[in-house]
Design a protein around this motif. Structure first.
Motif, short mmCIF file in Angstrom:
data_model
loop_
_atom_site.label_atom_id
_atom_site.label_comp_id
_atom_site.label_asym_id
_atom_site.label_seq_id
_atom_site.Cartn_x
_atom_site.Cartn_y
_atom_site.Cartn_z
N THR A 126 41.97 34.20 40.12
CA THR A 126 43.43 34.18 39.98
C THR A 126 44.04 34.09 41.37
O THR A 126 43.70 34.85 42.26
N PRO A 177 39.23 30.59 34.70
CA PRO A 177 38.32 31.56 34.07
C PRO A 177 36.86 31.10 34.12
O PRO A 177 36.26 30.76 33.10
N THR A 209 51.15 30.42 39.90
CA THR A 209 49.95 31.17 39.54
C THR A 209 48.88 30.19 39.09
O THR A 209 49.12 29.37 38.21
N PHE A 210 47.71 30.30 39.69
CA PHE A 210 46.56 29.48 39.31
C PHE A 210 45.50 30.41 38.75
O PHE A 210 45.11 31.39 39.38
N TYR A 211 45.02 30.13 37.55
CA TYR A 211 44.02 30.96 36.89
C TYR A 211 42.87 30.07 36.45
O TYR A 211 43.06 29.11 35.70
N ASP A 215 36.67 35.98 37.18
CA ASP A 215 37.66 34.93 36.95
C ASP A 215 38.58 34.85 38.16
O ASP A 215 38.94 35.86 38.75
N LYS A 265 47.86 33.89 43.13
CA LYS A 265 49.31 33.97 42.96
C LYS A 265 49.99 33.80 44.31
O LYS A 265 49.62 34.45 45.28
N LYS A 271 41.15 39.15 30.93
CA LYS A 271 40.50 38.57 32.10
C LYS A 271 39.23 39.34 32.44
O LYS A 271 39.23 40.55 32.54
#
Length: 64
Positions: free
Chosen positions: A30, A41, A37-39, A28, A32, A24
């Protein structure tokens, strides 16, 4: 055309190894919360886009 696919395959392998070790990047997003969890990038996407744009520009110049 075959040479182009070989070169692109090698580039994808190199990018995959680099991406595995870097992980990562700062910037980016993130998020939680409990089980979720949402990621996203965003910085990684911009960097990959710039790299591919440069590669396609260079290949376009050489293979015309």
């Amino acid at each position: 055309m075959g040479k182009l696919f070989i070169i692109l395959g090698i580039l994808f392998i190199i990018i995959g190894f680099i991406w595995t070790f870097i992980g990562k990047l700062p910037g980016d997003i993130t998020f939680k919360k409990g089980n979720f969890t949402f990621y996203f990038p965003i910085v990684t996407s911009i960097i990959v886009s710039i790299i591919f744009s440069l590669l396609f520009f260079i290949f376009g110049r050489f293979f015309r």
